[in-house]
Enzyme design. Structure first.
Site, PDB file in Angstrom:
ATOM      1  N   GLU A 196       0.854  -1.196   0.000  1.00  0.00           N
ATOM      2  CA  GLU A 196       0.000   0.000   0.000  1.00  0.00           C
ATOM      3  C   GLU A 196       0.887   1.242   0.000  1.00  0.00           C
ATOM      4  O   GLU A 196       1.816   1.332   0.801  1.00  0.00           O
ATOM      5  CB  GLU A 196      -0.918  -0.004   1.230  1.00  0.00           C
ATOM      6  CG  GLU A 196      -1.668   1.278   1.509  1.00  0.00           C
ATOM      7  CD  GLU A 196      -2.500   1.766   0.333  1.00  0.00           C
ATOM      8  OE1 GLU A 196      -2.310   2.918  -0.091  1.00  0.00           O
ATOM      9  OE2 GLU A 196      -3.340   0.979  -0.157  1.00  0.00           O
ATOM     10  N   THR A 264      -5.759  -2.609  -5.878  1.00  0.00           N
ATOM     11  CA  THR A 264      -5.554  -1.168  -5.959  1.00  0.00           C
ATOM     12  C   THR A 264      -6.727  -0.561  -6.730  1.00  0.00           C
ATOM     13  O   THR A 264      -7.505  -1.270  -7.365  1.00  0.00           O
ATOM     14  CB  THR A 264      -4.247  -0.852  -6.693  1.00  0.00           C
ATOM     15  OG1 THR A 264      -4.294  -1.456  -7.999  1.00  0.00           O
ATOM     16  CG2 THR A 264      -3.036  -1.399  -5.932  1.00  0.00           C
ATOM     17  N   HIS A 267      -8.920   0.954 -11.499  1.00  0.00           N
ATOM     18  CA  HIS A 267     -10.023   1.322 -12.394  1.00  0.00           C
ATOM     19  C   HIS A 267     -10.021   2.810 -12.712  1.00  0.00           C
ATOM     20  O   HIS A 267     -10.601   3.233 -13.710  1.00  0.00           O
ATOM     21  CB  HIS A 267     -11.357   0.943 -11.748  1.00  0.00           C
ATOM     22  CG  HIS A 267     -11.667   1.750 -10.527  1.00  0.00           C
ATOM     23  ND1 HIS A 267     -11.145   1.442  -9.288  1.00  0.00           N
ATOM     24  CD2 HIS A 267     -12.419   2.861 -10.352  1.00  0.00           C
ATOM     25  CE1 HIS A 267     -11.576   2.325  -8.405  1.00  0.00           C
ATOM     26  NE2 HIS A 267     -12.347   3.206  -9.025  1.00  0.00           N
ATOM     27  N   TYR A 273      -4.371   5.286  -8.674  1.00  0.00           N
ATOM     28  CA  TYR A 273      -3.180   4.436  -8.789  1.00  0.00           C
ATOM     29  C   TYR A 273      -1.953   5.337  -8.891  1.00  0.00           C
ATOM     30  O   TYR A 273      -1.778   6.054  -9.873  1.00  0.00           O
ATOM     31  CB  TYR A 273      -3.273   3.514 -10.007  1.00  0.00           C
ATOM     32  CG  TYR A 273      -2.235   2.422 -10.031  1.00  0.00           C
ATOM     33  CD1 TYR A 273      -2.549   1.124  -9.640  1.00  0.00           C
ATOM     34  CD2 TYR A 273      -0.925   2.683 -10.422  1.00  0.00           C
ATOM     35  CE1 TYR A 273      -1.596   0.122  -9.644  1.00  0.00           C
ATOM     36  CE2 TYR A 273       0.041   1.696 -10.427  1.00  0.00           C
ATOM     37  CZ  TYR A 273      -0.297   0.413 -10.041  1.00  0.00           C
ATOM     38  OH  TYR A 273       0.647  -0.588 -10.041  1.00  0.00           O
ATOM     39  N   CYS A 410     -23.401 -11.527   4.799  1.00  0.00           N
ATOM     40  CA  CYS A 410     -23.164 -12.951   4.606  1.00  0.00           C
ATOM     41  C   CYS A 410     -23.718 -13.350   3.243  1.00  0.00           C
ATOM     42  O   CYS A 410     -24.766 -12.867   2.821  1.00  0.00           O
ATOM     43  CB  CYS A 410     -23.740 -13.809   5.725  1.00  0.00           C
ATOM     44  SG  CYS A 410     -25.516 -13.876   5.831  1.00  0.00           S
TER      45      CYS A 410
END
EC number: 4.2.1.49
Length: 561
Positions: A196, A264, A267, A273, A410
């Site tokens: 990261e 990451t 898109h 990015y 869930c």
């Protein structure tokens, strides 16, 4: 950035049973809008950004104020229309119609590019809604933890004889979605190394126990991973660095992970990015002054990132795209074989989609965690035989930190969603929980999305790009009486690459709510079974027959067989 997109204000949803709006059907979207901007939930709430690059809850602060005002005034037979984060109209409908209808980021196909969208955004004419940011049902990283967990578990079944013990996952990204990865890997029994580039994100994940440790250097990280895998421990390690630098370095060193993926915000090359060699502040500044050059720099780094992923795949390491469109970005920069490794849906998740199984989520509007714990117990009672689901709920209670209003996710399918919704509504009616519950889902579901590089990649009949399905899903949920319905474009994979729909329904304990729940929580997952049965998946056809779905063309095909 226009002043209207920035405000130094802390927003938190009201708790308890005192209403701000005129009914729970309008109080619910109001609280969930506010919850999306809670500083414990949103990535950048002062700029209305919830997650995923620039995924916003409202177009600007004036629009936010107007939405809040409209919801507090909305009558039981009125519907509020939201156009890309802007409240544009209130119309008389009826009491079983949705209270809010939302359309975000939708562009005519020829103009559905980041360049055109960014022009509109700069003029204040559009808003990127991601999936659950602009549809007001984001619940923090928990929203993707179980899906990521299920993916890792299935990968362990396919590649490592059913267990990830002593194995490790290499990935990147600790934002709103990617932040789920280290915890999901730990819950699945694996170690993980997550790269990261923003220290603040690592700090947040450490604070909320989504990440166990931070390494100071790559050598330190690898030493920790080696030690923990040898000891059979499932520990997550974060490293503050750029994935476009670290993955190629690992390839050069001959390091061999056991699984490789990435989350990451690839898109969105303009906001999500960081180019190799750049500082984050420099990236933000250049995005304003030279958007084209910034996007190209980001995509060049993505290309290096994907080449490293391809190298791992060539080594025989199971490698997959986790739905951020990084392969497409790399291909646009000349990596012609970028799609040689698969996306996670065709690799691991599609059999679940064939049965309408997907990310069912609910939120306690009371703000009381006990309400969620009581619903956890109810799920175990109703879905009594699913020990895998019980294990997930136990782990979730132990490890998952609530962000904002208490919530749970869930993965359940067509067979169970309606039953659970009706049970929750009954819990509200009899006072077993202290306030109404909202039920929603991610737009990443079996029948609500067209995304050829993610959810609908490699469909059996070649219908990957057909977006009639999410449109039908939104229309059916509207007709069925969902409390709010949304139709978005570009979520997850960026402009031009997806169209998707969402719904939320309120359990307020009334008979009228029960009737709406019966329709919505059957019809919504049934569209996923329908979509996959229509594409020729035998598992979906079997599910449709078992659940008594009326699918004329599928029935006709079966009859001929």
């Amino acid at each position: 950035m226009p002043e209207s997109k920035y405000r130094q204000q802390t927003i938190r949803a009201p708790r308890g049973t005192v209403l701000t709006a005129k009914s729970w059907l309008t109080e619910a979207p109001l609280r969930m809008l506010m919850n999306n901007l809670d500083p414990d939930v949103a990535e950048n709430p002062h700029e209305l950004v919830v997650y995923g690059g620039i995924g916003r809850a409202a177009r600007n602060w004036e629009c936010y104020d107007a939405i809040v005002d409209a919801l507090t005034r909305l009558e039981a037979d009125e519907t509020l229309l939201i156009q890309s984060g802007k409240p544009v109209g209130v119309f008389k409908t009826h009491d079983n119609a949705p209270r809010v209808l939302i359309a975000n980021s939708n562009l005519a196909p020829h103009w559905a590019t980041w360049e055109h969208f960014n022009e509109l955004d700069a003029k204040g004419l559009a808003m990127y809604g991601q999936m659950t940011a602009g549809s007001w049902i984001y619940i923090g990283s928990q929203g993707i933890v179980q899906g990521t967990y299920e993916t890792f578990v299935e990968a362990g079944c396919q590649h490592y004889n059913g267990t990830l013990a002593g194995r490790w996952v290499l990935t990147a990204g600790l934002g709103g979605m990617g932040g789920a990865q280290p915890l999901a890997a730990t819950l699945a029994g694996a170690c993980s190394l997550t790269i990261e580039c923003q220290q603040s994100r690592i700090d947040f994940r450490l604070r909320t126990r989504y990440v166990d440790e931070q390494a100071a250097t790559l050598d330190d990280a690898l030493a920790r991973i080696t030690r923990y895998t040898r000891e059979g421990k499932a520990v997550s390690v974060a490293l503050c660095a750029n994935a476009a630098d670290i993955l190629p370095e690992l390839v050069n060193r001959g390091v061999r992970p056991d699984l490789v993926t990435d989350q990451t915000s690839a898109h969105d090359p303009l906001h999500g990015y960081l180019p190799s060699g750049w500082r984050w502040e420099e990236y933000q500044k250049n995005a304003q002054s030279d958007p084209h050059g910034t996007m190209q720099a980001a995509k060049r780094s993505m290309a290096a990132h994907v080449r490293a992923m391809l190298a791992f795949s060539k080594m025989g390491v199971p490698t997959f795209d986790y739905g951020n469109n990084i392969r497409q970005m790399a291909k646009e920069m000349g990596v012609e074989n970028a799609f040689d490794f698969p996306g996670f849906v065709p690799a691991y998740i599609r059999p679940l989609f064939c049965r309408g199984i997907g990310p069912f989520r609910w939120v306690a509007l009371s703000g009381d965690p006990q309400d969620i714990y009581k619903t956890d117990a109810k799920v175990k009672e109703i879905v009594a035989e699913d020990k895998h689901l019980h294990h997930w709920l136990d782990m979730a209670r132990e490890r998952i930190h609530f962000q904002g209003l208490p919530a749970r996710i869930c993965w359940v399918g067509l067979e169970w969603r309606q039953k659970l919704g009706l049970a929750f509504n009954e819990m509200v009616r009899c006072g077993e929980v202290s306030a109404p519950i909202v039920i929603g889902r991610d737009h990443l579901d079996s029948g609500s999305v067209a995304s050829p590089n993610r959810e609908t990649e490699a469909m059996r009949d070649g219908s990957d790009a057909v977006s009639d399905w999410p449109l039908l899903n939104a229309l059916l949920n509207t007709a069925s009486g969902a409390t709010w319905v949304s139709l978005h474009h570009g979520g997850g994979v960026g402009m031009g690459f997806s169209q998707h729909a969402g719904m939320v329904i309120v359990c307020d304990g009334t008979d009228e709510a029960a009737a709406r729940i019966r329709r919505v929580l059957h019809n919504d997952p049934a569209t996923g079974v329908m979509r996959h049965a229509d594409a020729g998946y035998d598992l979906a056809v079997e599910c449709a027959v078992e659940q008594g779905l009326n699918l004329p063309m599928v029935a006709a095909t079966q009859g001929k067989g």
